[in-house]
Write a protein that holds these residues in place. Sequence first.
Motif, PDB file in Angstrom:
ATOM      1  N   PHE A  82       0.818  -1.210   0.000  1.00  7.60           N
ATOM      2  CA  PHE A  82       0.000   0.000   0.000  1.00  7.60           C
ATOM      3  C   PHE A  82       0.853   1.261   0.000  1.00  7.60           C
ATOM      4  O   PHE A  82       0.388   2.315  -0.436  1.00  7.60           O
ATOM      5  CB  PHE A  82      -0.945  -0.008   1.196  1.00  7.60           C
ATOM      6  CG  PHE A  82      -2.121  -0.922   1.020  1.00  7.60           C
ATOM      7  CD1 PHE A  82      -3.149  -0.596   0.161  1.00  7.60           C
ATOM      8  CD2 PHE A  82      -2.197  -2.122   1.705  1.00  7.60           C
ATOM      9  CE1 PHE A  82      -4.231  -1.438  -0.013  1.00  7.60           C
ATOM     10  CE2 PHE A  82      -3.269  -2.977   1.541  1.00  7.60           C
ATOM     11  CZ  PHE A  82      -4.289  -2.632   0.672  1.00  7.60           C
ATOM     12  N   SER A  83       2.093   1.191   0.488  1.00 10.74           N
ATOM     13  CA  SER A  83       2.967   2.355   0.397  1.00 10.74           C
ATOM     14  C   SER A  83       3.376   2.632  -1.045  1.00 10.74           C
ATOM     15  O   SER A  83       3.624   3.783  -1.411  1.00 10.74           O
ATOM     16  CB  SER A  83       4.207   2.145   1.264  1.00 10.74           C
ATOM     17  OG  SER A  83       5.002   1.082   0.764  1.00 10.74           O
ATOM     18  N   GLU A  84       3.438   1.592  -1.873  1.00  8.55           N
ATOM     19  CA  GLU A  84       3.752   1.766  -3.285  1.00  8.55           C
ATOM     20  C   GLU A  84       2.517   2.059  -4.121  1.00  8.55           C
ATOM     21  O   GLU A  84       2.656   2.509  -5.270  1.00  8.55           O
ATOM     22  CB  GLU A  84       4.452   0.509  -3.814  1.00  8.55           C
ATOM     23  CG  GLU A  84       5.796   0.227  -3.166  1.00  8.55           C
ATOM     24  CD  GLU A  84       6.403  -1.078  -3.621  1.00  8.55           C
ATOM     25  OE1 GLU A  84       5.727  -1.784  -4.414  1.00  8.55           O
ATOM     26  OE2 GLU A  84       7.523  -1.396  -3.203  1.00  8.55           O
ATOM     27  N   ASN A  85       1.342   1.784  -3.603  1.00  7.24           N
ATOM     28  CA  ASN A  85       0.085   2.017  -4.334  1.00  7.24           C
ATOM     29  C   ASN A  85      -0.842   2.834  -3.447  1.00  7.24           C
ATOM     30  O   ASN A  85      -1.947   2.399  -3.096  1.00  7.24           O
ATOM     31  CB  ASN A  85      -0.564   0.687  -4.739  1.00  7.24           C
ATOM     32  CG  ASN A  85       0.347  -0.172  -5.591  1.00  7.24           C
ATOM     33  OD1 ASN A  85       0.407  -0.029  -6.804  1.00  7.24           O
ATOM     34  ND2 ASN A  85       1.076  -1.071  -4.936  1.00  7.24           N
ATOM     35  N   LYS A  86      -0.400   4.021  -3.080  1.00  2.00           N
ATOM     36  CA  LYS A  86      -1.179   4.865  -2.152  1.00  2.00           C
ATOM     37  C   LYS A  86      -2.480   5.349  -2.769  1.00  2.00           C
ATOM     38  O   LYS A  86      -3.416   5.703  -2.051  1.00  2.00           O
ATOM     39  CB  LYS A  86      -0.332   6.065  -1.720  1.00  2.00           C
ATOM     40  CG  LYS A  86       0.908   5.708  -0.933  1.00  2.00           C
ATOM     41  CD  LYS A  86       1.628   6.945  -0.441  1.00  2.00           C
ATOM     42  CE  LYS A  86       2.214   7.755  -1.580  1.00  2.00           C
ATOM     43  NZ  LYS A  86       3.273   7.007  -2.305  1.00  2.00           N
ATOM     44  N   ASN A  87      -2.537   5.396  -4.102  1.00  6.06           N
ATOM     45  CA  ASN A  87      -3.753   5.901  -4.744  1.00  6.06           C
ATOM     46  C   ASN A  87      -4.953   5.000  -4.484  1.00  6.06           C
ATOM     47  O   ASN A  87      -6.105   5.437  -4.586  1.00  6.06           O
ATOM     48  CB  ASN A  87      -3.527   6.040  -6.251  1.00  6.06           C
ATOM     49  CG  ASN A  87      -3.111   4.727  -6.893  1.00  6.06           C
ATOM     50  OD1 ASN A  87      -2.368   3.958  -6.304  1.00  6.06           O
ATOM     51  ND2 ASN A  87      -3.589   4.467  -8.093  1.00  6.06           N
ATOM     52  N   ILE A  88      -4.716   3.733  -4.134  1.00  9.73           N
ATOM     53  CA  ILE A  88      -5.828   2.833  -3.830  1.00  9.73           C
ATOM     54  C   ILE A  88      -6.593   3.322  -2.603  1.00  9.73           C
ATOM     55  O   ILE A  88      -7.822   3.212  -2.539  1.00  9.73           O
ATOM     56  CB  ILE A  88      -5.302   1.405  -3.611  1.00  9.73           C
ATOM     57  CG1 ILE A  88      -4.641   0.889  -4.880  1.00  9.73           C
ATOM     58  CG2 ILE A  88      -6.413   0.462  -3.173  1.00  9.73           C
ATOM     59  CD1 ILE A  88      -4.040  -0.497  -4.745  1.00  9.73           C
ATOM     60  N   ALA A  89      -5.888   3.889  -1.644  1.00 12.48           N
ATOM     61  CA  ALA A  89      -6.498   4.362  -0.401  1.00 12.48           C
ATOM     62  C   ALA A  89      -6.821   5.852  -0.437  1.00 12.48           C
ATOM     63  O   ALA A  89      -7.221   6.405   0.585  1.00 12.48           O
ATOM     64  CB  ALA A  89      -5.584   4.056   0.777  1.00 12.48           C
ATOM     65  N   GLY A  90      -6.647   6.513  -1.579  1.00  9.76           N
ATOM     66  CA  GLY A  90      -6.998   7.926  -1.690  1.00  9.76           C
ATOM     67  C   GLY A  90      -5.870   8.886  -1.407  1.00  9.76           C
ATOM     68  O   GLY A  90      -6.121  10.075  -1.203  1.00  9.76           O
ATOM     69  N   PHE A  91      -4.629   8.421  -1.442  1.00  9.85           N
ATOM     70  CA  PHE A  91      -3.481   9.291  -1.222  1.00  9.85           C
ATOM     71  C   PHE A  91      -2.776   9.533  -2.555  1.00  9.85           C
ATOM     72  O   PHE A  91      -1.641   9.114  -2.770  1.00  9.85           O
ATOM     73  CB  PHE A  91      -2.532   8.665  -0.198  1.00  9.85           C
ATOM     74  CG  PHE A  91      -3.071   8.638   1.196  1.00  9.85           C
ATOM     75  CD1 PHE A  91      -2.673   9.573   2.133  1.00  9.85           C
ATOM     76  CD2 PHE A  91      -3.985   7.676   1.587  1.00  9.85           C
ATOM     77  CE1 PHE A  91      -3.178   9.550   3.426  1.00  9.85           C
ATOM     78  CE2 PHE A  91      -4.501   7.638   2.871  1.00  9.85           C
ATOM     79  CZ  PHE A  91      -4.094   8.590   3.796  1.00  9.85           C
ATOM     80  N   ASP A  92      -3.482  10.224  -3.468  1.00  7.34           N
ATOM     81  CA  ASP A  92      -2.959  10.429  -4.818  1.00  7.34           C
ATOM     82  C   ASP A  92      -1.893  11.513  -4.860  1.00  7.34           C
ATOM     83  O   ASP A  92      -0.860  11.363  -5.507  1.00  7.34           O
ATOM     84  CB  ASP A  92      -4.094  10.783  -5.780  1.00  7.34           C
ATOM     85  CG  ASP A  92      -5.130   9.669  -5.865  1.00  7.34           C
ATOM     86  OD1 ASP A  92      -5.451   9.082  -4.826  1.00  7.34           O
ATOM     87  OD2 ASP A  92      -5.622   9.405  -6.968  1.00  7.34           O
ATOM     88  N   ASN A  93      -2.152  12.660  -4.192  1.00  8.06           N
ATOM     89  CA  ASN A  93      -1.229  13.785  -4.188  1.00  8.06           C
ATOM     90  C   ASN A  93      -1.231  14.389  -2.792  1.00  8.06           C
ATOM     91  O   ASN A  93      -1.948  13.936  -1.894  1.00  8.06           O
ATOM     92  CB  ASN A  93      -1.622  14.811  -5.256  1.00  8.06           C
ATOM     93  CG  ASN A  93      -3.096  15.189  -5.174  1.00  8.06           C
ATOM     94  OD1 ASN A  93      -3.545  15.780  -4.195  1.00  8.06           O
ATOM     95  ND2 ASN A  93      -3.868  14.835  -6.202  1.00  8.06           N
ATOM     96  N   VAL A  94      -0.414  15.442  -2.604  1.00 10.22           N
ATOM     97  CA  VAL A  94      -0.262  15.999  -1.252  1.00 10.22           C
ATOM     98  C   VAL A  94      -1.564  16.624  -0.755  1.00 10.22           C
ATOM     99  O   VAL A  94      -1.916  16.512   0.429  1.00 10.22           O
ATOM    100  CB  VAL A  94       0.888  17.019  -1.231  1.00 10.22           C
ATOM    101  CG1 VAL A  94       2.218  16.325  -1.421  1.00 10.22           C
ATOM    102  CG2 VAL A  94       0.707  18.088  -2.312  1.00 10.22           C
ATOM    103  N   GLY A  95      -2.298  17.281  -1.653  1.00 10.22           N
ATOM    104  CA  GLY A  95      -3.552  17.904  -1.225  1.00 10.22           C
ATOM    105  C   GLY A  95      -4.596  16.883  -0.847  1.00 10.22           C
ATOM    106  O   GLY A  95      -5.229  16.978   0.216  1.00 10.22           O
TER     107      GLY A  95
END
Length: 338
Positions: A64-77
């Motif tokens: 999940f640290s390598e695929n953060k976009n799955i959990a909604g962590f796409d960008n800093v904002g």
Amino acid sequence: SRNHRIGPTLPSARVGGALVVRAQAQPPLVAAETCMPPKAAKDGTKISTARGEVLRFKSPAEFFSENKNIAGFDNVGKSLYTTVRELVENALDACESIRELPDIEITLQEFDTEGLNALIGVVAHERLDSSLYESAKAATGKKAGDGAGSSKEPTEGKRAKGESLYYRVTVRDNGCGMRHEQIPDMLGRVLSGSKYGVRQTRGKFGLGAKMALIWSKQSTGMPVEVRSATSSTGPLSVCVLDIDIQKNEPRVKVHERIDNTSGLRGTEISLVVGGAWSSYRAYIVRYLRQMAVITPYARFGLRVSTLSERSTLALEYALRRRFRDASETLQRRFRDAS
């Protein structure tokens, strides 16, 4: 009629009037390991597949640290918005589990790179000879068409464009709290949770708060600070921990019990993450407004302090009057019964 043969002709001979076909010897098969030897893993072990490829394993935290976009962590904002949302929903579940009217306080404090370095303890040194960098600044100014001496420096009180910003996110609730011995595993292991068998809860997979901790580790390297108590008269548990992404294990730095002089009952989680409040301010405010509509029995308070006074914000979504009156009636009944 003639017989047409397709393919290579095998040697034959007649024995006693019968036609005997002699089979040619086939070449021996070559093992896959001799053609493509498997590469050795970093730890020296070789677990190869039938195709000669190395079989590797990843922990849930590493995935999940390598695929953060799955959990909604796409960008800093969006990561700042998702961090606030996950912590608020955990706070609501903690309050509703003990049938307590939620009282949730959210605080955001903004830092620049200099403020983060001071928070971490990094000492910045001034340049001894600034003339060494003047030629590079002049060349940059000429390339941009601004002239040799027109390179603008950010004035005091104004940030340079593209400068990274960081936020200390603190969420406090009046829920059930966490047991002292369970705090490291509840926050330091991805996919560990207590809601797998419970229905109608906002969180289920044990991912949201852990992803916020992983984002904090990747963006700032700061650990999470937890203060929790299951009773206002009992001891207060203080825990400072990090997460080992490779092993998916908590890395505890401080874990102790102290006197609960403040009378806290619930949990207070504080972490420092990278974010962009100016870009996702409207999303965070709209999310809290929607939560106040669908949970009229809850109170939400938001305090945001930024480097610029224009972006400072303070708002509160109070309890509806009928829920406030019901809460006061119940508290009065409990006092009379005791």
